[in-house]
Design an enzyme around this catalytic site. Structure first.
Site, PDB file in Angstrom:
ATOM      1  N   SER A 187       0.741  -1.225   0.098  1.00  0.00           N
ATOM      2  CA  SER A 187      -0.096   0.159  -0.104  1.00  0.00           C
ATOM      3  C   SER A 187       0.866   1.299  -0.114  1.00  0.00           C
ATOM      4  CB  SER A 187      -1.028  -0.005   1.316  1.00  0.00           C
ATOM      5  OG  SER A 187      -0.261  -0.222   2.456  1.00  0.00           O
ATOM      6  N   GLU A 241      -9.281  -9.885   3.647  1.00  0.00           N
ATOM      7  CA  GLU A 241      -9.583  -8.534   3.530  1.00  0.00           C
ATOM      8  C   GLU A 241     -10.770  -8.493   2.591  1.00  0.00           C
ATOM      9  OE1 GLU A 241      -6.320  -6.282   1.637  1.00  0.00           O
ATOM     10  OE2 GLU A 241      -7.721  -4.251   1.152  1.00  0.00           O
TER      11      GLU A 241
HETATM   12  O1  KIV Z   1      -0.376  -3.379   1.567  1.00  0.00           O
HETATM   13  C1  KIV Z   1      -1.108  -3.489   2.626  1.00  0.00           C
HETATM   14  O2  KIV Z   1      -1.151  -2.411   3.440  1.00  0.00           O
HETATM   15  C2  KIV Z   1      -1.742  -4.636   3.172  1.00  0.00           C
HETATM   16  C3  KIV Z   1      -2.557  -4.829   4.075  1.00  0.00           C
HETATM   17  C4  KIV Z   1      -3.619  -3.742   4.258  1.00  0.00           C
HETATM   18  C5  KIV Z   1      -3.165  -5.962   4.738  1.00  0.00           C
HETATM   19  O3  KIV Z   1      -1.880  -5.644   2.297  1.00  0.00           O
END
Ligand code: KIV
Length: 292
Positions: free
Chosen positions: A55, A192
């Protein structure tokens, strides 16, 4: 930097087996972090597991999705976060296509997260299709965190960031994925954006902890994105996020005050200003005089 601590500096580091043993116990608190500063704050908040998530592509690097972040970028962020994280279990998130090409590729890249990124475990997205990779990585001594449901690296196939497992067949497929990951040796599974009923079925069926994000309160732990919790990312806030603060707004307002102070000559004030000692000042006066 002053950060208020809720954990003592000598608290024992959390390990992957330690997380594994927390199934059905006090819920496991997890958060993402992306550099030294956010890693330090996350760690001092007492988070049990700190994920350097892909992310980072969206909330730090400004990409539209998580597909563009590279292995080298992930290692750079993971290593920076590792300098701030002393207690929480630091997990590196394997980016798009860094583990899908072959088992050898997956193993090499997972190893880099530990040796270069200084993570203590890796996460990768997918269920039955990534079982050979998960087994090889676990066999090499690297703890693996699974991730099923809305796996953002599959956003093109899903047609957007859409909730998954909304039908009985969908839940059955998700359960098969979770069981396959458990069998392959993961120490926990992120689930998720699925209905609570799906998360509950899986949580009851597997012996490893489930970590929910948009999966209701029934999982063994929760994870959220750092910038979402603190209200620092405005492009997109999923329904399942609780914003505990509005630090984006607060930061803009604070910097606005700084800019105004600079423009009006209110900053720096006397207390922010350095001065020379008497002796050197005397010499300087002489130099000035001689120049006239
Ligand atoms: O990339 C990320 O932040 C994630 C989490 C939110 C599980 O995969």
């Amino acid at each position: 930097m002053s950060v208020h601590s809720t954990t003592s500096g000598d608290a024992k580091p959390v390990t992957a087996p330690g997380i594994r043993a927390r199934k059905g116990e006090t819920p496991i608190a997890c958060i993402t972090a992306y550099d030294y500063c956010t890693g330090l704050i996350a760690d001092q908040s007492g988070a049990d597991l700190i994920l350097v998530g892909d992310s980072v592509a969206m909330v730090v690097l400004g990409h539209e999705d998580t597909l563009s972040v590279t292995m080298d970028e992930m290692l750079h962020h993971t290593r920076a976060a590792s300098r701030g994280v002393k207690r929480g279990l630091l997990v590196g998130d394997m980016p798009f296509l860094s583990y899908n090409v072959s088992v050898e590729q997956a193993l090499t890249n997972a190893g880099r997260f530990l040796s270069e990124g200084r993570a203590k475990a890796v996460k990768l997205e997918g269920g039955q299709t990534v079982v050979p990779q998960v087994k090889a990585i676990v066999d090499a001594g690297i703890p693996v965190l699974g991730h099923i449901g809305l796996t953002p690296q599959h956003v093109a196939r899903f047609g957007g960031f859409k909730a998954q497992a909304k039908t009985a067949d969908g839940v059955k497929a998700l359960l098969d994925d979770a069981l396959a990951l458990e069998e392959a040796g993961v120490f926990a599974i992120v689930i998720e954006a699925v209905p609570e009923e799906a998360a509950q079925l899986i949580t009851e069926a597997v012996s490893v902890p489930t970590i929910g994000i948009g999966a209701g309160p029934v999982t063994d732990g929760q994870i959220l994105v750092y910038h979402d919790v603190l209200g620092m990312f405005d492009k997109f806030t999923p329904k399942f996020v609780r914003r505990y603060a509005e630090l984006g707004e607060l930061s803009t307002e604070t910097l606005r005050r700084y800019c105004e102070d600079v423009r009006h000559g209110h900053f720096p004030a006397e207390k922010h200003t350095l001065h020379m000692g008497e002796e050197e000042l005397g010499k300087l006066k002489k130099i000035k005089k001689a120049k006239r």
